[in-house]
Motif scaffolding. Sequence first.
Motif, mmCIF file in Angstrom:
data_model
loop_
_atom_site.group_PDB
_atom_site.id
_atom_site.type_symbol
_atom_site.label_atom_id
_atom_site.label_comp_id
_atom_site.label_asym_id
_atom_site.label_seq_id
_atom_site.Cartn_x
_atom_site.Cartn_y
_atom_site.Cartn_z
ATOM 1 N N ALA A 32 0.812 -1.140 0.074
ATOM 2 C CA ALA A 32 -0.219 -0.142 -0.177
ATOM 3 C C ALA A 32 0.863 1.389 -0.089
ATOM 4 O O ALA A 32 1.639 1.500 -0.812
ATOM 5 N N GLY A 33 0.847 2.020 1.119
ATOM 6 C CA GLY A 33 1.698 2.987 1.243
ATOM 7 C C GLY A 33 3.174 2.763 1.087
ATOM 8 O O GLY A 33 4.163 3.732 1.057
ATOM 9 N N GLY A 49 8.315 -12.983 -2.621
ATOM 10 C CA GLY A 49 8.542 -13.166 -4.129
ATOM 11 C C GLY A 49 7.857 -12.302 -4.946
ATOM 12 O O GLY A 49 8.114 -11.974 -5.910
ATOM 13 N N HIS A 50 6.585 -11.988 -4.255
ATOM 14 C CA HIS A 50 5.539 -11.140 -5.140
ATOM 15 C C HIS A 50 5.146 -10.103 -4.245
ATOM 16 O O HIS A 50 4.572 -10.281 -3.075
ATOM 17 N N LEU A 51 5.101 -8.767 -4.913
ATOM 18 C CA LEU A 51 4.409 -7.629 -4.384
ATOM 19 C C LEU A 51 2.997 -7.249 -5.091
ATOM 20 O O LEU A 51 3.259 -7.072 -6.432
ATOM 21 N N VAL A 52 2.173 -7.200 -4.385
ATOM 22 C CA VAL A 52 0.915 -6.866 -4.980
ATOM 23 C C VAL A 52 0.712 -5.301 -4.618
ATOM 24 O O VAL A 52 0.089 -5.045 -3.592
ATOM 25 N N ASP A 53 1.009 -4.465 -5.653
ATOM 26 C CA ASP A 53 1.020 -3.066 -5.622
ATOM 27 C C ASP A 53 -0.368 -2.797 -5.724
ATOM 28 O O ASP A 53 -1.055 -2.699 -6.876
ATOM 29 N N ALA A 74 -9.094 1.536 1.677
ATOM 30 C CA ALA A 74 -7.715 1.085 1.887
ATOM 31 C C ALA A 74 -6.392 1.768 1.127
ATOM 32 O O ALA A 74 -5.190 1.904 1.470
ATOM 33 N N LEU A 75 -6.883 2.943 0.304
ATOM 34 C CA LEU A 75 -5.690 3.839 -0.227
ATOM 35 C C LEU A 75 -5.850 5.224 0.219
ATOM 36 O O LEU A 75 -5.231 6.123 -0.229
ATOM 37 N N THR A 112 -4.070 4.630 6.364
ATOM 38 C CA THR A 112 -4.563 4.294 7.527
ATOM 39 C C THR A 112 -4.942 2.631 7.711
ATOM 40 O O THR A 112 -4.629 1.882 8.813
ATOM 41 N N VAL A 113 -5.324 2.225 6.619
ATOM 42 C CA VAL A 113 -5.719 0.651 6.669
ATOM 43 C C VAL A 113 -4.402 -0.099 6.716
ATOM 44 O O VAL A 113 -4.310 -1.194 7.363
ATOM 45 N N GLY A 114 -3.319 0.519 6.006
ATOM 46 C CA GLY A 114 -1.967 -0.211 6.014
ATOM 47 C C GLY A 114 -1.747 -0.483 7.637
ATOM 48 O O GLY A 114 -0.943 -1.342 7.947
ATOM 49 N N SER A 115 -1.724 0.789 8.099
ATOM 50 C CA SER A 115 -0.946 0.587 9.578
ATOM 51 C C SER A 115 -1.882 -0.322 10.314
ATOM 52 O O SER A 115 -1.211 -0.940 11.391
ATOM 53 N N ILE A 116 -3.375 -0.719 10.137
ATOM 54 C CA ILE A 116 -4.120 -1.487 10.856
ATOM 55 C C ILE A 116 -3.498 -2.819 10.463
ATOM 56 O O ILE A 116 -3.373 -3.815 11.263
ATOM 57 N N ALA A 117 -3.572 -3.030 8.948
ATOM 58 C CA ALA A 117 -3.151 -4.535 8.654
ATOM 59 C C ALA A 117 -1.877 -4.796 9.226
ATOM 60 O O ALA A 117 -1.265 -6.068 9.355
#
Lengths: 290, 165
Positions: A32-33, A49-53, A74-75, A112-117
């Motif tokens: 995410a961020g 091995g994989h980043l899902v941007d 989420a963004l 904000t969602v990233g910090s919760i995940a």
Amino acid sequence: MKPAPFVHHAPRTVDEATAVLADVGHDGKVLAGGQSLIPLLNMRLASPGHLVDVNGVCGLSDIRVDGSGVRVGALVRHAELERDPRAYAALPLLRQALAHVAHPVIRNRGTTVGSIAHADAAGEMPAVLALTGGLVEAAAANGDREVAVADFFLGALETSLRPEELVVAVRFPLFPPGTGTAFAERARRHGDYALAGVAAAVTIVDGVVARARLSFVSVTDVPGTLDVTEEFAGLEPEAAHWRDCSDRVRAHVAPETDLHATAEYRAMLATELAWRTLAEAASNALTVAA
Amino acid sequence: MSEPMVEQLLDVTVTVNGRPRHARVPARRLLSDFLRHDVGLTGTHVGCEHGVCGACTVLVDGAPMRSCLMFAVTAQAYAVTTVEGLGSMDGLGPVQQAFLECHGLQCGFCTPGFLTTVTAFLCDNPDPTEGQAREAISGNLCRCTGYQNIVRSVLRAAELRAEAT
Ligand SMILES: Cc1cc2nc3c(=O)[nH]c(=O)nc-3n(C[C@H](O)[C@H](O)[C@H](O)COP(=O)(O)OP(=O)(O)OC[C@H]3O[C@@H](n4cnc5c(N)ncnc54)[C@H](O)[C@@H]3O)c2cc1C
Ligand code: FES
Ligand code: FES
């Protein structure tokens, strides 16, 4: 240092993103961020091995405010949520806490969602989600689900999210009418991770305390809440001795000693901040009612 | 381990200081390295590569962000401004001019990050107090100046901007 090689995926829809996540399983990570993940990649503490941007995925950038609460896609970057006037009016605690999340430059990118995940118990927003009794909306190729905050955070940096799941939004429910909130923390430097932090919500009904709850930053393993209603129920806020919660707070927190502070000092900070934020939340509750 | 055997290479085009810049780079290329190594704009400095020092700060669609915490491939969606984009060959921008006048730098390693951060800050808050100026630079580290002259530079830059308009 530089990240280890990975395959970059740039899905445009939630369905595309969850399809890739299902495909790569444990070898994939959502990007995410990147304000927590990329430091880990740069230091090679993680090498998926994989980043899902997901930064190009449509439909994840909305802040929705209605009678039930604030839904954050989420963004949505920390800075956007912090500035949003409707979110602030509905749930002042969001802005009260976001002002302490890192420095403004990090908030411009981090979500904000990233910090919760990410579920760092040193993060402010997991504590806010806990205090509001929030929900996490997770999407996956084999079905979507909603996870209550109590079932979401399992341990330090550990959640019940499965590798194939994408968090599409989190929901922060509103507090009952008559509730005031406050947030305070101490860090070595404003913007650094807190040595200790506290969020408080106090509900006043008919001039007396009906409910008082706390949640903590950096002094517990898992973001959770401490209900101190019993100590103060039925008291007029001016008559309440907010320090009376100190023993409960001491028993609740389990800080660790590190380079920046001893466990004892952090526990002392948490106790001190707890009664101060309760007093401030009660005073804010009276202002809301007035 | 999980690392792919063959490094994934991508054609990446990022708009930097108003010009599209293209390179074929590994997916893991950080924006900071893309700017320095692939585009040749070495004004953006790299100190820590984990978001703490602020030396690598660039403007992304006008907002300051860490270029060490973004991949070049992700940056394609935005317009990036580096320290080289803050002035021109003919003259310095107001923030650059203020740092020069107030001795806001010594070795200069941290300076590009301060210049970009302060440029964006003054757009949001054209007339800051000293306290706000301090707060605005709290995410950037400087090992030389002791910050006093940087705070002065921020306030001077605000004056120069006001005079220019
Ligand atoms: C210098 C510095 C100081 C900081 N200080 C603080 C601070 O004081 N307080 C604080 O709370 N934070 C702080 N942070 C972290 C910052 O708040 C991050 O932005 C945030 O923790 C993660 O959000 P992100 O969008 O950057 O997530 P990422 O870094 O992209 O991801 C973090 C993790 O969450 C997962 N993830 C992200 N989004 C999703 C999703 N939608 N679905 C499933 N999984 C997902 C990723 O796979 C990864 O494991 C700091 C960061 C830096 C660099
Ligand atoms: S190099 Fe990016 S913040 Fe230090
Ligand atoms: S001038 Fe040398 S680090 Fe700031």
